[in-house]
Design a protein around this motif. Structure first.
Motif, PDB file in Angstrom:
ATOM      1  N   ALA A 181      -0.144  16.322   1.919  1.00 24.85           N
ATOM      2  CA  ALA A 181       0.830  15.581   1.115  1.00 24.85           C
ATOM      3  C   ALA A 181       1.248  14.301   1.833  1.00 24.85           C
ATOM      4  O   ALA A 181       1.327  13.217   1.226  1.00 24.85           O
ATOM      5  CB  ALA A 181       2.053  16.450   0.831  1.00 24.85           C
ATOM      6  N   LEU A 182       1.510  14.422   3.137  1.00 26.08           N
ATOM      7  CA  LEU A 182       1.886  13.252   3.928  1.00 26.08           C
ATOM      8  C   LEU A 182       0.758  12.230   3.965  1.00 26.08           C
ATOM      9  O   LEU A 182       0.989  11.016   3.819  1.00 26.08           O
ATOM     10  CB  LEU A 182       2.242  13.692   5.350  1.00 26.08           C
ATOM     11  CG  LEU A 182       2.733  12.593   6.302  1.00 26.08           C
ATOM     12  CD1 LEU A 182       4.058  12.023   5.825  1.00 26.08           C
ATOM     13  CD2 LEU A 182       2.867  13.156   7.717  1.00 26.08           C
ATOM     14  N   LYS A 183      -0.462  12.703   4.111  1.00 26.49           N
ATOM     15  CA  LYS A 183      -1.630  11.815   4.142  1.00 26.49           C
ATOM     16  C   LYS A 183      -1.807  11.095   2.806  1.00 26.49           C
ATOM     17  O   LYS A 183      -2.114   9.894   2.769  1.00 26.49           O
ATOM     18  CB  LYS A 183      -2.880  12.618   4.480  1.00 26.49           C
ATOM     19  CG  LYS A 183      -4.148  11.796   4.584  1.00 26.49           C
ATOM     20  CD  LYS A 183      -5.344  12.669   4.936  1.00 26.49           C
ATOM     21  CE  LYS A 183      -6.632  11.856   4.987  1.00 26.49           C
ATOM     22  NZ  LYS A 183      -7.807  12.725   5.313  1.00 26.49           N
ATOM     23  N   ALA A 184      -1.602  11.825   1.711  1.00 24.77           N
ATOM     24  CA  ALA A 184      -1.745  11.215   0.380  1.00 24.77           C
ATOM     25  C   ALA A 184      -0.710  10.119   0.172  1.00 24.77           C
ATOM     26  O   ALA A 184      -1.024   9.019  -0.303  1.00 24.77           O
ATOM     27  CB  ALA A 184      -1.619  12.283  -0.699  1.00 24.77           C
ATOM     28  N   ALA A 185       0.542  10.398   0.535  1.00 23.42           N
ATOM     29  CA  ALA A 185       1.603   9.404   0.385  1.00 23.42           C
ATOM     30  C   ALA A 185       1.334   8.190   1.264  1.00 23.42           C
ATOM     31  O   ALA A 185       1.529   7.040   0.836  1.00 23.42           O
ATOM     32  CB  ALA A 185       2.955  10.022   0.726  1.00 23.42           C
ATOM     33  N   ALA A 186       0.879   8.438   2.487  1.00 20.00           N
ATOM     34  CA  ALA A 186       0.584   7.332   3.408  1.00 20.00           C
ATOM     35  C   ALA A 186      -0.544   6.453   2.866  1.00 20.00           C
ATOM     36  O   ALA A 186      -0.530   5.226   3.018  1.00 20.00           O
ATOM     37  CB  ALA A 186       0.229   7.880   4.786  1.00 20.00           C
ATOM     38  N   GLY A 187      -1.533   7.092   2.227  1.00 19.22           N
ATOM     39  CA  GLY A 187      -2.647   6.336   1.660  1.00 19.22           C
ATOM     40  C   GLY A 187      -2.204   5.390   0.565  1.00 19.22           C
ATOM     41  O   GLY A 187      -2.615   4.214   0.518  1.00 19.22           O
TER      42      GLY A 187
END
Length: 334
Positions: A148-154
């Motif tokens: 989830a954190l990776k998706a938001a950061a992307g």
């Protein structure tokens, strides 16, 4: 729409957004009626986003079999993302994204974008994490905090801090609140600000029953059918700013309501849906315009057809038809 814009005027709202599911078919009418009512329209889309590539035409599940209800929407077909245009370039990029979703990403019944196309045509666009069916919220429901954190950061990298927000909504549904703390934690880690939205399907609260009946007509069901499609929760109408602030007293919610202005203040509708004459230009002899040369050619043709003189009724009909063609701006075509 006219009732909705009248309600906007009555509530002192200067802007309002449209984000239909997976299409922009209503954008032009929305724009025209909004501007006519003195309301600034924000044109957007609640996009279907492929869980992998838009060209991957198979269902994808991110969780375990027992997590099916919390997994990717459409039984693995798509997630949601809210995207708004804030200038002419952004509007054109929305059109490009939507067209590509239909031609390249269509799956079952959903025109799907993907991260590749969103990144390619992100200029002029503002986005959020979307409704509870968004990628970030779906990952959180599945217990996949790192993903989830990776998706938001992307997406933050694609849009930038001023154009990417955490979307909060509250219609009394458990799914809207279950992962809110996790969503806000991601916001704190990445510096993403919250924004509050309301899922509005009709203008006034008293129209809920009529909307429920309309859903029955759409799905071929009866109101008495306990298994029919219906909207759980409440409040799917156009709420005033005061009503939106009153839903939740938390700091995040209050900030999210105020942050709607951060989107509204960026919107510049200059050049949206501007009229362009795409008719071919015809070279005409010196001393003529397209109109006068068109009229001359018609008169010559009629003289050839009736060398003894053009009948009065035929002349009258020709004048009428030439008038229509000239009024429409089509003499060069003919």
């Amino acid at each position: 729409l006219k009732d909705m814009f009248k309600a906007c005027q009555d509530m002192g709202m200067s802007h309002i957004a449209v984000t239909d599911h997976g299409n922009l078919h209503g954008a032009y009418d929305f724009f025209q009626l909004a501007t006519g009512a003195g309301i600034t329209p924000i044109i957007g889309i609640e996009a279907y986003v492929a869980p992998e590539s838009r060209r991957h035409k198979r269902r994808v599940q991110w969780g375990q079999p027992h997590q099916k209800k919390d997994d990717v929407s459409g039984s693995g077909g798509y997630t949601h993302k809210t995207i708004w245009a804030y200038n002419k370039t952004g509007l054109h990029n929305l059109f490009r994204l939507s067209s590509d979703a239909y031609t390249e990403g269509f799956f079952v019944k959903w025109p799907r974008m993907d991260k590749e196309t969103i990144a390619q045509w992100s200029e002029g666009l503002i986005a959020s994490t979307g409704c509870p069916s968004g990628e970030v919220q779906t990952r959180l429901r599945l217990g996949q905090e790192e993903e989830a954190l990776k998706a938001a950061a992307g997406y933050l990298e694609i849009f930038g801090r001023d154009r990417y927000f955490l979307e909060l909504m509250d219609h009394g549904l458990d799914i809207e609140r279950r992962v809110r703390d996790g969503l806000l934690e991601i916001g704190r880690k990445l510096g993403i600000r919250p924004i509050v939205t309301n899922d509005s399907h009709y203008t006034h609260a008293h129209e809920a029953d009529a909307h429920d009946a309309l859903l029955c007509v759409q799905t071929g069901k009866n109101l008495s059918d306990p298994d029919r499609f219906r909207f759980d929760g409440t409040g799917y109408y156009l709420k005033s700013p005061q009503e939106m602030y009153a839903i939740d007293s938390s700091d995040a919610w209050q900030e999210g309501c105020a942050n709607t202005l951060l989107v509204a203040e960026q919107v510049d509708t200059t050049g949206w849906f501007e009229a362009r004459d795409l008719m071919p230009r015809f070279d005409v002899p010196e001393g003529y315009t397209e109109v006068t040369w068109f009229q001359e050619e018609v008169r010559k043709g009629m003289a050839r057809r009736w060398p003894g003189g053009v009948p009065e009724d035929r002349q009258r009909q020709a004048e009428y038809e030439m008038g229509v063609i000239i009024q429409m701006g089509f003499p060069g075509y003919f």
